[in-house]
Write an enzyme that holds these catalytic residues in place. Sequence first.
Site, PDB file in Angstrom:
ATOM      1  N   LYS A  50      -0.616  -4.980   8.865  1.00 34.82           N
ATOM      2  CA  LYS A  50       0.744  -4.601   8.425  1.00 34.82           C
ATOM      3  C   LYS A  50       1.369  -3.772   9.543  1.00 34.82           C
ATOM      4  CE  LYS A  50       3.178  -2.247   4.605  1.00 34.82           C
ATOM      5  NZ  LYS A  50       3.493  -0.860   4.981  1.00 34.82           N
TER       6      LYS A  50
ATOM      7  N   CYS B 240       2.300   3.033   9.710  1.00 35.75           N
ATOM      8  CA  CYS B 240       2.577   4.361   9.165  1.00 35.75           C
ATOM      9  C   CYS B 240       2.879   5.348  10.300  1.00 35.75           C
ATOM     10  CB  CYS B 240       1.383   4.838   8.348  1.00 35.75           C
ATOM     11  SG  CYS B 240       1.627   6.489   7.718  1.00 35.75           S
TER      12      CYS B 240
ATOM     13  N   HIS C 275       6.917  -4.873   8.089  1.00 31.26           N
ATOM     14  CA  HIS C 275       7.903  -3.921   7.562  1.00 31.26           C
ATOM     15  C   HIS C 275       9.046  -3.950   8.572  1.00 31.26           C
ATOM     16  CE1 HIS C 275       8.903   0.448   6.106  1.00 31.26           C
ATOM     17  NE2 HIS C 275       9.902  -0.386   5.984  1.00 31.26           N
TER      18      HIS C 275
ATOM     19  N   PRO D  43       0.853  -1.186   0.000  1.00 30.36           N
ATOM     20  CA  PRO D  43       0.000   0.000   0.000  1.00 30.36           C
ATOM     21  C   PRO D  43       0.891   1.238   0.000  1.00 30.36           C
ATOM     22  CG  PRO D  43       0.023  -1.013   2.184  1.00 30.36           C
ATOM     23  CD  PRO D  43       0.821  -1.905   1.282  1.00 30.36           C
TER      24      PRO D  43
HETATM   25  C1  FMN Z   1       4.932   6.988  -1.380  1.00 26.15           C
HETATM   26  C2  FMN Z   1       4.711   5.955  -0.300  1.00 26.15           C
HETATM   27  C3  FMN Z   1       3.486   5.881   0.336  1.00 26.15           C
HETATM   28  C4  FMN Z   1       3.248   4.914   1.324  1.00 26.15           C
HETATM   29  N1  FMN Z   1       1.994   4.790   1.858  1.00 26.15           N
HETATM   30  C5  FMN Z   1       1.727   3.760   2.703  1.00 26.15           C
HETATM   31  C6  FMN Z   1       0.399   3.461   3.106  1.00 26.15           C
HETATM   32  O1  FMN Z   1      -0.576   4.124   2.695  1.00 26.15           O
HETATM   33  N2  FMN Z   1       0.199   2.429   3.976  1.00 26.15           N
HETATM   34  C7  FMN Z   1       1.249   1.662   4.427  1.00 26.15           C
HETATM   35  O2  FMN Z   1       1.029   0.718   5.206  1.00 26.15           O
HETATM   36  N3  FMN Z   1       2.510   1.895   4.027  1.00 26.15           N
HETATM   37  C8  FMN Z   1       2.763   2.893   3.158  1.00 26.15           C
HETATM   38  N4  FMN Z   1       4.033   3.068   2.678  1.00 26.15           N
HETATM   39  C9  FMN Z   1       5.103   2.142   3.111  1.00 26.15           C
HETATM   40  C10 FMN Z   1       5.186   0.938   2.151  1.00 26.15           C
HETATM   41  O3  FMN Z   1       3.981   0.206   2.168  1.00 26.15           O
HETATM   42  C11 FMN Z   1       6.352   0.018   2.542  1.00 26.15           C
HETATM   43  O4  FMN Z   1       6.098  -0.468   3.847  1.00 26.15           O
HETATM   44  C12 FMN Z   1       7.694   0.730   2.533  1.00 26.15           C
HETATM   45  O5  FMN Z   1       7.853   1.524   1.373  1.00 26.15           O
HETATM   46  C13 FMN Z   1       8.855  -0.281   2.623  1.00 26.15           C
HETATM   47  O6  FMN Z   1       8.837  -1.152   1.517  1.00 26.15           O
HETATM   48  P1  FMN Z   1       9.843  -0.961   0.264  1.00 26.15           P
HETATM   49  O7  FMN Z   1      11.243  -0.849   0.833  1.00 26.15           O
HETATM   50  O8  FMN Z   1       9.650  -2.171  -0.581  1.00 26.15           O
HETATM   51  O9  FMN Z   1       9.441   0.303  -0.420  1.00 26.15           O
HETATM   52  C14 FMN Z   1       4.295   4.023   1.705  1.00 26.15           C
HETATM   53  C15 FMN Z   1       5.533   4.117   1.055  1.00 26.15           C
HETATM   54  C16 FMN Z   1       5.740   5.066   0.061  1.00 26.15           C
HETATM   55  C17 FMN Z   1       7.076   5.100  -0.646  1.00 26.15           C
END
Ligand code: FMN
Length: 325
Positions: A136, A97, A168, A14
């Site tokens: 999450k 978050c 995460h 997400p």
């Molecule tokens: C632009 C952006 C918006 C995000 N919005 C959410 C969100 O709405 N809900 C959530 O649980 N995590 C959110 N995240 C975190 C991601 O879901 C994820 O946990 C985080 O980017 C780590 O994963 P990655 O290293 O693969 O990017 C967001 C991340 C980014 C970059």
Amino acid sequence: MQDLTHNRRLSIAPMLDWSDRHMRYLWRLISKDVLLYSEMVVTHALMHAEPKRFLQYKQDEHPIALQLGGSDPQMLATCARMAEDWGYDEVNLNCGCPSDRVQSGRFGACLMAEPNVVAECVSAMRAAVKIPITVKTRIGIDHNDSWEFFETFIRTVESAGCNTFTIHARKAWLQGLSPKENREKPPLQYDVAYRLKKERPHLNISLNGGVKTLQDVNSILQNLDGVMVGREAYENPWFLADADPLVFGRPRTCPSDEKELLEAYIPYLEEQMAEGVPLHIMTKHLLGLFSGKPGARKFRQIMGEGACRPGVGVQLVRDAMAAIR
Ligand SMILES: Cc1cc2nc3c(=O)[nH]c(=O)nc-3n(C[C@H](O)[C@H](O)[C@H](O)COP(=O)(O)O)c2cc1C
């Protein structure tokens, strides 16, 4: 109700402003089996707006999960019911978050300090729907970063009937770091997710954070049930190209290259524009598609400059594509 165990092997995170329905449609053209998550939808907003604004999607996007942000059990239950009525395959509760806005609403990562509240939320949602309710979470917040703190959170939420968690695998600092910094500065600790799976093997555990290749996905899958990918899937969607054969063991049906993918996406752009969606809302997601390829910068320039012009049509996308050599 669809069993999502297979799809959970690889999911797309997400991401507010990023994992909207237009981007999800593009991902779905690349992989048939990957599980797609919506952006976080805040319960207050969903209950006070036209639901279509937050819940609309195309059937092709299945399997798809709605992520909710909130901490009021009854409101979450109502929103989970809406998600089920709209055909979502799962509802996920955001406990990861760290943004200030989210903390002032008392949800997101600060909920890790209130496992009983999360358990109540999960119970209420589970009583309201048949689709899976998942969580999450981070591995800790602020100085609450011990194994005991994390395990108590998981155990308490599990006791309310949640058996599927996405971890995460870094903690969050609730003060002093921006959400972006909170995705980069606290170190990744995959070992915490591995330990959780070892000690609670009956749980379905997906790992999230920093994963960039399908090889890494497959090596994590040796020990865990799933991997969730965020930024890499957005910045370089083509990373998914071999996901169906390599991760899901099914024949590849995705277009043969990025240009073919974009051609396959054009009818969707036309359809959405006919329904009144401005082109630039959709094309902003395409800017990373050719990254690293000769002509990619020109492609981005043509798309970036042209997409907001009045009267612009999908020819812009074809013109930009012509810059790719
Ligand atoms: C632009 C952006 C918006 C995000 N919005 C959410 C969100 O709405 N809900 C959530 O649980 N995590 C959110 N995240 C975190 C991601 O879901 C994820 O946990 C985080 O980017 C780590 O994963 P990655 O290293 O693969 O990017 C967001 C991340 C980014 C970059």
